[in-house]
Design an enzyme around this catalytic site. Structure first.
Site, PDB file in Angstrom:
ATOM      1  N   SER A 152       0.854  -1.187   0.000  1.00  0.00           N
ATOM      2  CA  SER A 152       0.000   0.000   0.000  1.00  0.00           C
ATOM      3  C   SER A 152       0.891   1.239   0.000  1.00  0.00           C
ATOM      4  O   SER A 152       1.768   1.351  -0.854  1.00  0.00           O
ATOM      5  CB  SER A 152      -0.955  -0.036   1.200  1.00  0.00           C
ATOM      6  OG  SER A 152      -1.902   1.019   1.130  1.00  0.00           O
ATOM      7  N   THR A 153       0.722   2.145   0.957  1.00  0.00           N
ATOM      8  CA  THR A 153       1.482   3.396   0.966  1.00  0.00           C
ATOM      9  C   THR A 153       2.984   3.126   0.966  1.00  0.00           C
ATOM     10  O   THR A 153       3.493   2.389   1.808  1.00  0.00           O
ATOM     11  CB  THR A 153       1.116   4.237   2.206  1.00  0.00           C
ATOM     12  OG1 THR A 153      -0.299   4.359   2.287  1.00  0.00           O
ATOM     13  CG2 THR A 153       1.741   5.614   2.120  1.00  0.00           C
ATOM     14  N   HIS A 178      -2.523  -1.098  -3.464  1.00  0.00           N
ATOM     15  CA  HIS A 178      -3.647  -0.185  -3.300  1.00  0.00           C
ATOM     16  C   HIS A 178      -3.419   1.043  -4.174  1.00  0.00           C
ATOM     17  O   HIS A 178      -2.531   1.861  -3.896  1.00  0.00           O
ATOM     18  CB  HIS A 178      -3.786   0.241  -1.839  1.00  0.00           C
ATOM     19  CG  HIS A 178      -4.146  -0.885  -0.918  1.00  0.00           C
ATOM     20  ND1 HIS A 178      -3.931  -0.832   0.452  1.00  0.00           N
ATOM     21  CD2 HIS A 178      -4.716  -2.098  -1.157  1.00  0.00           C
ATOM     22  CE1 HIS A 178      -4.358  -1.951   1.001  1.00  0.00           C
ATOM     23  NE2 HIS A 178      -4.825  -2.743   0.051  1.00  0.00           N
ATOM     24  N   MET A 271      -0.331   1.276   5.242  1.00  0.00           N
ATOM     25  CA  MET A 271      -1.154   1.566   6.407  1.00  0.00           C
ATOM     26  C   MET A 271      -2.263   0.529   6.535  1.00  0.00           C
ATOM     27  O   MET A 271      -2.792   0.040   5.540  1.00  0.00           O
ATOM     28  CB  MET A 271      -1.763   2.975   6.258  1.00  0.00           C
ATOM     29  CG  MET A 271      -2.716   3.384   7.366  1.00  0.00           C
ATOM     30  SD  MET A 271      -1.901   3.511   8.976  1.00  0.00           S
ATOM     31  CE  MET A 271      -0.978   5.044   8.757  1.00  0.00           C
ATOM     32  N   ASP A 274      -4.755  -4.748   5.858  1.00  0.00           N
ATOM     33  CA  ASP A 274      -5.098  -5.574   4.708  1.00  0.00           C
ATOM     34  C   ASP A 274      -3.920  -6.474   4.367  1.00  0.00           C
ATOM     35  O   ASP A 274      -2.786  -6.012   4.245  1.00  0.00           O
ATOM     36  CB  ASP A 274      -5.458  -4.683   3.505  1.00  0.00           C
ATOM     37  CG  ASP A 274      -6.014  -5.482   2.337  1.00  0.00           C
ATOM     38  OD1 ASP A 274      -6.627  -6.535   2.580  1.00  0.00           O
ATOM     39  OD2 ASP A 274      -5.859  -5.034   1.180  1.00  0.00           O
TER      40      ASP A 274
END
Length: 339
Positions: A152-153, A178, A271, A274
């Protein structure tokens, strides 16, 4: 933007600037925790300003980009230069859309405020074959093996660091990052230009082949399926899982079901949680699993959650991740040959 940010109980706009030269002076006076930066600005474009900023005064930056092909390319370049994340400009005049946008940008600013600033590293050209990687060539690799990645991030650059050293005959790689729709195609094209394996957006029903990496398109869940003896990619637009589509848990769960011990699962910076439970299910199904360590993460959220529940066989710094994967593949291949 000012109204959106000031409407949040935990954040305040300390300054606004119509161009980067004004912004430069304001940053010196206001010392913001996070900077939101439009890619299209007068007197100096956002990327040029970002590059100077990250070299002279590194700080968390959230880029604001238009939802266009050029906008996606610029946003990816901004992440390469050290921006924490990006957000697309909203469609004005749609109340529900603006409410969703408020939640989105507030969340990204909160994440950026707590993120670790990682020094930007310029991606090198496609690497030449390394001697240790030649040990992993065909006799030791099986078309049954798969590498499954969730991020993700901070994940766009982390994924590049994992993929770039892989040899051309690497096992197939499936990736859930993401990212909104409209950006994953440019992401795949950029990775393809830098890697020795082929990188593309996944297509529904296509066969999953060694030497290829398949990225979940924004707005679609990617899962692994079977068609006879072959692996296939499956795309759907079922509801978000853990507030995400694509969801890492969806991909990891499908790998646990259809690949089992033949999979290697990797959870990278991001973050939230998931992918943590999915990685645990992969491990229980016999997969070898890795989590990125805290020191190399932009955001140590998802890996931390995975480590906490015992989902990771190994915790490794990002720079070691590809070597660990290749070592496991070689060990697995040698063990299989002996059997």
């Amino acid at each position: 933007m000012t109204e959106i940010i000031n409407s949040q109980p935990d954040m305040t706009v300390v300054g606004t600037a119509a161009d980067p030269l004004v912004a430069r002076d304001l940053i010196k006076v206001t010392h913001p925790d996070v900077l939101t930066l439009d890619v299209e600005m007068p007197r100096m474009d956002g990327l040029e300003f970002l590059e100077k900023l990250m070299r002279l005064r590194p700080m968390p930056v959230v880029m604001v980009s238009s939802l266009t092909e050029r906008g996606s390319e610029i946003a990816l370049r901004a992440l390469e230069l050290g921006a924490i994340d990006f957000v697309t400009k909203p469609r004005l005049g749609v109340r529900d859309g603006l409410l969703n946008y408020t939640e989105l940008i507030a969340g990204k600013i909160r994440t950026a405020a707590s993120a670790r600033i990682i020094a930007a590293r310029q991606p090198s050209a496609k690497p030449a074959d390394a001697p240790q990687e030649s040990l992993l060539r065909s006799p030791l690799l099986s078309t049954e093996k798969l590498i499954i990645i969730g991020a993700s991030t901070g994940g766009t650059e982390a994924i590049r660091e994992v993929l770039q050293p892989l040899p051309p005959d690497s096992p197939a790689v499936l990736i859930a990052q993401h990212m909104p729709g409209g950006f994953t195609k440019s992401f795949a094209q950029r990775l393809d230009s830098l890697s020795r394996i082929h990188v593309k957006e996944a297509e529904h029903g296509e066969r999953v082949l060694p030497g290829y990496a398949y990225i979940a398109p924004g707005g679609f869940h990617l899962s692994l399926g079977r068609s006879g003896a072959n692996y296939v990619a499956h795309l759907d637009q079922e509801p978000p899982v853990n507030r995400h589509r694509p969801s890492i848990d969806v991909l990891f769960d499908s790998a646990a079901k259809h690949a089992g011990k033949n999979a290697i699962g990797i959870i990278l910076t991001g973050m939230g949680k998931d992918g943590a439970e999915g990685l645990l299910r992969m491990r229980k199904a016999g997969a070898h699993t890795l989590a990125q360590d805290e020191a190399s993460c932009v955001v140590f959220g998802m890996p931390r959650e995975a480590i906490a529940i015992g989902a990771a066989d190994e915790v490794a710094p990002l720079g070691e991740m590809c070597r660990r994967v290749l070592t496991h593949l070689r060990t697995f291949g040698e063990r299989t040959n002996r059997v």
